[in-house]
Scaffold this motif. Structure first.
Motif, short mmCIF file in Angstrom:
data_model
loop_
_atom_site.label_atom_id
_atom_site.label_comp_id
_atom_site.label_asym_id
_atom_site.label_seq_id
_atom_site.Cartn_x
_atom_site.Cartn_y
_atom_site.Cartn_z
N HIS A 76 -23.65 -74.11 47.72
CA HIS A 76 -22.19 -74.18 47.75
C HIS A 76 -21.64 -74.70 46.42
CE1 HIS A 76 -18.19 -74.61 49.42
NE2 HIS A 76 -18.17 -75.88 49.07
N GLN A 77 -22.29 -75.71 45.86
CA GLN A 77 -21.85 -76.26 44.58
C GLN A 77 -22.01 -75.24 43.46
OE1 GLN A 77 -20.26 -79.12 44.00
NE2 GLN A 77 -20.28 -79.48 46.21
N ALA A 78 -23.09 -74.46 43.52
CA ALA A 78 -23.31 -73.43 42.50
C ALA A 78 -22.24 -72.34 42.59
CB ALA A 78 -24.70 -72.83 42.65
N ILE A 79 -21.85 -71.99 43.83
CA ILE A 79 -20.78 -71.01 44.02
C ILE A 79 -19.46 -71.52 43.46
CG2 ILE A 79 -19.27 -70.08 45.81
CD1 ILE A 79 -21.55 -68.29 45.47
N LYS A 80 -19.15 -72.79 43.71
CA LYS A 80 -17.92 -73.37 43.18
C LYS A 80 -17.92 -73.36 41.65
CE LYS A 80 -16.10 -77.01 45.09
NZ LYS A 80 -15.91 -78.37 45.66
N HIS A 81 -19.10 -73.56 41.06
CA HIS A 81 -19.21 -73.52 39.61
C HIS A 81 -18.89 -72.11 39.09
CE1 HIS A 81 -20.88 -75.20 35.80
NE2 HIS A 81 -21.05 -73.90 35.53
N ILE A 82 -19.34 -71.08 39.81
CA ILE A 82 -19.03 -69.71 39.41
C ILE A 82 -17.51 -69.46 39.47
CG2 ILE A 82 -19.32 -67.27 39.98
CD1 ILE A 82 -22.10 -67.96 41.04
N LEU A 83 -16.86 -69.99 40.51
CA LEU A 83 -15.42 -69.83 40.63
C LEU A 83 -14.69 -70.54 39.49
CD1 LEU A 83 -14.99 -70.26 44.50
CD2 LEU A 83 -14.71 -68.16 43.18
N CYS A 84 -15.21 -71.68 39.06
CA CYS A 84 -14.64 -72.37 37.90
C CYS A 84 -14.80 -71.51 36.64
CB CYS A 84 -15.33 -73.72 37.69
SG CYS A 84 -14.99 -74.95 38.96
N TYR A 85 -15.91 -70.80 36.55
CA TYR A 85 -16.15 -69.89 35.43
C TYR A 85 -15.18 -68.71 35.48
CZ TYR A 85 -18.52 -66.43 32.50
OH TYR A 85 -18.81 -65.47 31.56
N VAL A 86 -14.94 -68.19 36.68
CA VAL A 86 -13.98 -67.10 36.84
C VAL A 86 -12.60 -67.53 36.34
CG1 VAL A 86 -12.72 -65.71 38.54
CG2 VAL A 86 -15.20 -65.97 38.73
N LYS A 87 -12.21 -68.77 36.66
CA LYS A 87 -10.92 -69.26 36.19
C LYS A 87 -10.89 -69.36 34.67
CE LYS A 87 -7.65 -73.09 36.46
NZ LYS A 87 -7.33 -74.42 37.04
N GLY A 88 -11.97 -69.85 34.07
CA GLY A 88 -12.01 -70.03 32.62
C GLY A 88 -12.13 -68.75 31.83
N THR A 89 -12.51 -67.67 32.50
CA THR A 89 -12.71 -66.39 31.79
C THR A 89 -11.86 -65.28 32.41
OG1 THR A 89 -14.63 -65.88 33.20
CG2 THR A 89 -15.06 -67.01 31.13
N ASN A 90 -10.72 -65.65 32.96
CA ASN A 90 -9.91 -64.68 33.70
C ASN A 90 -9.34 -63.58 32.81
OD1 ASN A 90 -8.82 -63.66 36.06
ND2 ASN A 90 -6.88 -64.74 35.79
N SER A 91 -9.29 -63.81 31.51
CA SER A 91 -8.77 -62.78 30.59
C SER A 91 -9.85 -61.81 30.15
CB SER A 91 -8.16 -63.46 29.36
OG SER A 91 -9.15 -64.20 28.64
N TYR A 92 -11.10 -62.03 30.57
CA TYR A 92 -12.20 -61.16 30.16
C TYR A 92 -12.11 -59.80 30.86
CZ TYR A 92 -14.77 -65.06 27.99
OH TYR A 92 -15.15 -66.10 27.18
N CYS B 94 -9.01 -76.08 40.08
CA CYS B 94 -10.32 -76.52 39.59
C CYS B 94 -10.36 -76.54 38.07
CB CYS B 94 -11.42 -75.60 40.13
SG CYS B 94 -11.40 -73.94 39.42
N ASN B 95 -11.29 -77.33 37.53
CA ASN B 95 -11.50 -77.36 36.09
C ASN B 95 -12.29 -76.13 35.67
OD1 ASN B 95 -10.23 -79.90 35.75
ND2 ASN B 95 -12.11 -80.93 36.40
N SER B 96 -11.80 -75.41 34.68
CA SER B 96 -12.49 -74.19 34.24
C SER B 96 -13.73 -74.54 33.42
CB SER B 96 -11.54 -73.33 33.41
OG SER B 96 -11.12 -74.02 32.24
N THR B 97 -14.65 -73.59 33.35
CA THR B 97 -15.86 -73.77 32.56
C THR B 97 -16.18 -72.47 31.84
OG1 THR B 97 -18.22 -74.31 32.64
CG2 THR B 97 -17.31 -73.12 34.52
N LYS B 98 -16.95 -72.56 30.76
CA LYS B 98 -17.30 -71.38 29.96
C LYS B 98 -18.65 -70.80 30.33
CE LYS B 98 -14.58 -72.80 25.92
NZ LYS B 98 -14.64 -73.11 24.46
N TYR B 99 -19.33 -71.43 31.30
CA TYR B 99 -20.68 -70.98 31.66
C TYR B 99 -20.75 -70.72 33.17
CZ TYR B 99 -21.45 -73.01 27.08
OH TYR B 99 -21.36 -73.32 25.74
N PRO B 100 -21.30 -69.58 33.61
CA PRO B 100 -21.32 -69.24 35.03
C PRO B 100 -22.29 -70.07 35.85
CG PRO B 100 -22.51 -67.58 33.78
CD PRO B 100 -21.87 -68.50 32.78
#
Length: 220
Positions: free
Chosen positions: A155-171, A92-98
Motif C-alpha cells: 500500500h505504501q509503495a502504491i501511494k509512492h507511485i501516486l505521488c510520482y504521478v502528481k510530480g510528473t503530471n505534465s509528462y 500529497c507531496n510529489s516525487t520525481k521517482y516512481p
C-alpha cells in the motif's frame, strides 16, 4: 481491411495513399497519408450514416491530444488529476521517482493486510495511465503481482507511485514530424532476477522510430 493484431483498427491502401480508421463504439479516429482521402472518406460516411465531424482530434478516451505543425503531444493530465482526487492524494507531496531505488518487494506473508478491492481499483486506474506513460509500466507491473494479498508495505509503495504521478503530471509522449531517413532503434534491459519470491527477471523494451517512442513493454 480489418487489422489482425488490433481488432478495432481498419486500414485501406492503394497505390498512392493509406487510410487508417480507429473505431471505439460509435466514435471514429481517421488519419492517413492524404488530406483529400480523409475528407472523401468522411463525406462518404456522413452520406451513409448520421455523423458529426468534430475536426482535429483533441481528446479521446481520457487522452489529451495537442496537434501542432511539426509535432503531436499526447498527455493524460486530466485523467491523472481525477485519479488523485478519487484516491484522496491531491494534497500529497510529489516525487520525481516512481519507486525507492533499493526497495525490494515480496509477498509479505506476515504483513498487515489492506483492502484488496481498493488496492485493485488503484492498480486498474494506474494501468490505464501506462497507455502513454511508459515510465510507469515497470512499477505498475510490479505492484500488480500482489493484488491477491496486498499488505501495508504494498500500500505504501502504491501511494509512492501516486505521488510520482502528481510530480510528473505534465509528462507525455511527443511525436515529431520526420524530416530525414527513417531509423528504427531498440533498447532492452533486465533487472537480473531481482524478484525475491521466484528469482525471475523483469525485462523492458523500448522501440523508437527516429526520436519517437512507438512501442514499449515491461514483462516478468
Amino acid at each position: 481491411m480489418k487489422c489482425l493484431q488490433e481488432q478495432a483498427l481498419y486500414t485501406r491502401n492503394n497505390e498512392t495513399e493509406t487510410l487508417i480508421v480507429g473505431l471505439y463504439v460509435d466514435d471514429l479516429i481517421v488519419t492517413g497519408t492524404s488530406v483529400e482521402g480523409i475528407k472523401e472518406f468522411k463525406q462518404q460516411r456522413m452520406e451513409e450514416f448520421e455523423m458529426i465531424d468534430l475536426g482535429l482530434l483533441m481528446y479521446y478516451l481520457g487522452i489529451e491530444v495537442d496537434q501542432k505543425k511539426d509535432c503531436i503531444m499526447l498527455k493524460q493530465s486530466t485523467y491523472a488529476k481525477k485519479l488523485l482526487q478519487q484516491f484522496k492524494m491531491v494534497e500529497c507531496n510529489s516525487t520525481k521517482y516512481p519507486m525507492e531505488e533499493k526497495l525490494q518487494l515480496g509477498k509479505d506473508a506476515e504483513g498487515n493486510l489492506v483492502n484488496y478491492t481498493e488496492y485493485r481499483r488503484v492498480i486498474g486506474s494506474l494501468r490505464y495511465l501506462t497507455h502513454i506513460r511508459p515510465n510507469l509500466s515497470n512499477v505498475v507491473g510490479i505492484m500488480n503481482r500482489y493484488m491477491e494479498k496486498p499488505t501495508m508495505m504494498h500500500h505504501q509503495a502504491i501511494k509512492h507511485i501516486l505521488c510520482y504521478v502528481k510530480g510528473t503530471n505534465s509528462y507525455g509522449l511527443k511525436y515529431q514530424r520526420g524530416r530525414g531517413p527513417e531509423e528504427l532503434a531498440v533498447f532492452t534491459d533486465s533487472d537480473l532476477a531481482r524478484d525475491i519470491d521466484d528469482r525471475k527477471n523483469t525485462a523492458g523494451m523500448a522501440f523508437y522510430l527516429n526520436e519517437n517512442l512507438i512501442s514499449w513493454q515491461s514483462q516478468k
